[in-house]
Design a protein around this motif. Structure first.
Motif, PDB file in Angstrom:
ATOM      1  N   ASN A   9     -33.963  50.941  98.525  1.00 48.50           N
ATOM      2  CA  ASN A   9     -32.565  51.290  98.286  1.00 48.50           C
ATOM      3  C   ASN A   9     -32.169  51.088  96.830  1.00 48.50           C
ATOM      4  O   ASN A   9     -31.493  51.937  96.238  1.00 48.50           O
ATOM      5  N   PHE A  10     -32.579  49.979  96.240  1.00 43.51           N
ATOM      6  CA  PHE A  10     -32.205  49.733  94.850  1.00 43.51           C
ATOM      7  C   PHE A  10     -33.052  50.552  93.880  1.00 43.51           C
ATOM      8  O   PHE A  10     -32.591  50.887  92.792  1.00 43.51           O
ATOM      9  N   PHE A  11     -34.262  50.920  94.270  1.00 43.91           N
ATOM     10  CA  PHE A  11     -35.060  51.844  93.464  1.00 43.91           C
ATOM     11  C   PHE A  11     -34.333  53.185  93.394  1.00 43.91           C
ATOM     12  O   PHE A  11     -34.202  53.778  92.325  1.00 43.91           O
ATOM     13  N   ARG A  12     -33.833  53.648  94.536  1.00 41.42           N
ATOM     14  CA  ARG A  12     -33.095  54.910  94.605  1.00 41.42           C
ATOM     15  C   ARG A  12     -31.828  54.830  93.744  1.00 41.42           C
ATOM     16  O   ARG A  12     -31.508  55.759  93.002  1.00 41.42           O
ATOM     17  N   ILE A  13     -31.114  53.706  93.830  1.00 41.83           N
ATOM     18  CA  ILE A  13     -29.911  53.534  93.024  1.00 41.83           C
ATOM     19  C   ILE A  13     -30.274  53.552  91.536  1.00 41.83           C
ATOM     20  O   ILE A  13     -29.629  54.224  90.735  1.00 41.83           O
ATOM     21  N   GLY A  14     -31.320  52.839  91.167  1.00 36.32           N
ATOM     22  CA  GLY A  14     -31.762  52.804  89.776  1.00 36.32           C
ATOM     23  C   GLY A  14     -32.232  54.151  89.273  1.00 36.32           C
ATOM     24  O   GLY A  14     -32.081  54.481  88.099  1.00 36.32           O
ATOM     25  N   LEU A  15     -32.786  54.950  90.164  1.00 36.73           N
ATOM     26  CA  LEU A  15     -33.298  56.263  89.780  1.00 36.73           C
ATOM     27  C   LEU A  15     -32.180  57.266  89.528  1.00 36.73           C
ATOM     28  O   LEU A  15     -32.260  58.070  88.598  1.00 36.73           O
ATOM     29  N   PHE A  16     -31.120  57.198  90.327  1.00 35.76           N
ATOM     30  CA  PHE A  16     -30.086  58.229  90.245  1.00 35.76           C
ATOM     31  C   PHE A  16     -28.783  57.775  89.594  1.00 35.76           C
ATOM     32  O   PHE A  16     -27.933  58.608  89.299  1.00 35.76           O
ATOM     33  N   ALA A  17     -28.576  56.499  89.379  1.00 37.57           N
ATOM     34  CA  ALA A  17     -27.334  56.018  88.771  1.00 37.57           C
ATOM     35  C   ALA A  17     -27.488  55.970  87.259  1.00 37.57           C
ATOM     36  O   ALA A  17     -27.621  54.917  86.665  1.00 37.57           O
ATOM     37  N   ILE A  18     -27.453  57.134  86.656  1.00 33.78           N
ATOM     38  CA  ILE A  18     -27.622  57.245  85.218  1.00 33.78           C
ATOM     39  C   ILE A  18     -26.298  56.909  84.555  1.00 33.78           C
ATOM     40  O   ILE A  18     -25.273  57.459  84.919  1.00 33.78           O
ATOM     41  N   GLY A  19     -26.300  55.988  83.618  1.00 28.28           N
ATOM     42  CA  GLY A  19     -25.078  55.699  82.886  1.00 28.28           C
ATOM     43  C   GLY A  19     -24.617  54.261  82.963  1.00 28.28           C
ATOM     44  O   GLY A  19     -23.566  53.927  82.465  1.00 28.28           O
ATOM     45  N   GLY A  20     -25.374  53.397  83.588  1.00 27.40           N
ATOM     46  CA  GLY A  20     -25.008  51.988  83.590  1.00 27.40           C
ATOM     47  C   GLY A  20     -24.434  51.503  84.906  1.00 27.40           C
ATOM     48  O   GLY A  20     -24.447  52.197  85.916  1.00 27.40           O
ATOM     49  N   GLY A  21     -23.896  50.288  84.847  1.00 29.13           N
ATOM     50  CA  GLY A  21     -23.454  49.584  86.043  1.00 29.13           C
ATOM     51  C   GLY A  21     -22.386  50.293  86.845  1.00 29.13           C
ATOM     52  O   GLY A  21     -22.447  50.339  88.072  1.00 29.13           O
ATOM     53  N   LEU A  22     -21.378  50.849  86.177  1.00 28.42           N
ATOM     54  CA  LEU A  22     -20.322  51.530  86.917  1.00 28.42           C
ATOM     55  C   LEU A  22     -20.836  52.757  87.649  1.00 28.42           C
ATOM     56  O   LEU A  22     -20.310  53.122  88.693  1.00 28.42           O
ATOM     57  N   ALA A  23     -21.862  53.389  87.116  1.00 31.22           N
ATOM     58  CA  ALA A  23     -22.427  54.560  87.769  1.00 31.22           C
ATOM     59  C   ALA A  23     -23.172  54.183  89.058  1.00 31.22           C
ATOM     60  O   ALA A  23     -23.443  55.053  89.877  1.00 31.22           O
ATOM     61  N   THR A  24     -23.474  52.899  89.244  1.00 34.65           N
ATOM     62  CA  THR A  24     -24.124  52.475  90.491  1.00 34.65           C
ATOM     63  C   THR A  24     -23.132  52.321  91.629  1.00 34.65           C
ATOM     64  O   THR A  24     -23.536  52.258  92.787  1.00 34.65           O
ATOM     65  N   LEU A  25     -21.837  52.259  91.324  1.00 40.82           N
ATOM     66  CA  LEU A  25     -20.844  51.975  92.358  1.00 40.82           C
ATOM     67  C   LEU A  25     -20.817  52.982  93.504  1.00 40.82           C
ATOM     68  O   LEU A  25     -20.752  52.570  94.665  1.00 40.82           O
ATOM     69  N   PRO A  26     -20.850  54.294  93.260  1.00 43.45           N
ATOM     70  CA  PRO A  26     -20.858  55.203  94.411  1.00 43.45           C
ATOM     71  C   PRO A  26     -22.047  54.942  95.351  1.00 43.45           C
ATOM     72  O   PRO A  26     -21.908  55.005  96.577  1.00 43.45           O
ATOM     73  N   GLY A  82     -36.329  46.373  92.091  1.00 40.65           N
ATOM     74  CA  GLY A  82     -36.196  47.753  92.552  1.00 40.65           C
ATOM     75  C   GLY A  82     -35.257  48.556  91.673  1.00 40.65           C
ATOM     76  O   GLY A  82     -35.501  49.725  91.381  1.00 40.65           O
ATOM     77  N   LEU A  83     -34.166  47.935  91.218  1.00 39.91           N
ATOM     78  CA  LEU A  83     -33.191  48.638  90.383  1.00 39.91           C
ATOM     79  C   LEU A  83     -33.755  48.979  89.007  1.00 39.91           C
ATOM     80  O   LEU A  83     -33.523  50.069  88.489  1.00 39.91           O
ATOM     81  N   VAL A  84     -34.521  48.070  88.399  1.00 37.14           N
ATOM     82  CA  VAL A  84     -34.980  48.307  87.019  1.00 37.14           C
ATOM     83  C   VAL A  84     -36.278  49.111  86.940  1.00 37.14           C
ATOM     84  O   VAL A  84     -36.563  49.697  85.899  1.00 37.14           O
TER      85      VAL A  84
END
Length: 181
Positions: A9-26, A82-84
């Motif tokens: 799940n966090f790998f997926r978030i890290g892969l598609f949340a381009i733009g930093g921490g706020l972009a991970t919120l959705p 997973g996120l990084v």
């Protein structure tokens, strides 16, 4: 099994949340809907507040928090890793290829498109945090709405004040207003 789910799940978030921490919120809001025992929507707004006021990248702070909620210390390590991981892989690949394509107009156009996408993701995240902070179901919380309006006015009026000052003021206001009478 939970560690594999956290990593994926966090790998997926890290892969598609381009733009930093706020972009991970959705992605985190979706994760909270699918895994409410890991984190709730309320946890996300608390994570934003804490992550904005603690050192380090906000996305990593949030992944660490959510991983700890789900599976303790090892869960926090797995979620953070997973996120990084996608960023490390992408940076290594892009660094090798970017030199060759630095002057390519299509690559430059792609970066312009990514900027617009990042702005949209951050705008969506801000709207979600705003709804969590200001609305209680379908009812507006008057104290929080008033604080938001005053802080927004002051931030616009006094643009040159350092963000840490605004964070400190908001933290003090939150503590004072939530103290039992």
């Amino acid at each position: 099994m939970i560690y594999l789910e956290l990593f994926f799940n966090f790998f997926r978030i890290g892969l598609f949340a381009i733009g930093g921490g706020l972009a991970t919120l959705p992605f985190l809001f979706e994760l909270s809907a699918n895994n409410p025992t890991w984190l709730s929507a309320g946890d996300i707004s608390n994570m934003v507040a804490v992550s904005q006021s603690t050192p380090g990248p906000m996305g990593i702070n949030m992944a660490t928090f959510a991983g700890h909620q789900a599976a303790g210390l090892l869960g926090s390590l797995v979620a953070t890793f997973g996120l990084v991981t996608p960023s490390v892989i992408i940076i290594l690949l892009v660094a090798r290829a970017l030199e060759r394509f630095r002057d390519n107009k299509f690559v430059n156009y792609a970066f312009y498109g990514l900027r617009a996408t990042v702005i949209a993701l951050i705008g969506y995240a801000c709207s979600q945090v705003f709804v969590l902070a200001i609305l209680d179901g379908n009812r507006v919380r008057p104290i929080e709405a008033g604080m938001f309006a005053v802080m927004l006015f002051l931030i616009v009026k006094f643009k040159k004040v350092h963000p840490i000052i605004w964070i400190a003021i908001a933290a003090v206001l939150g503590i004072v207003l939530k103290l039992p009478s």
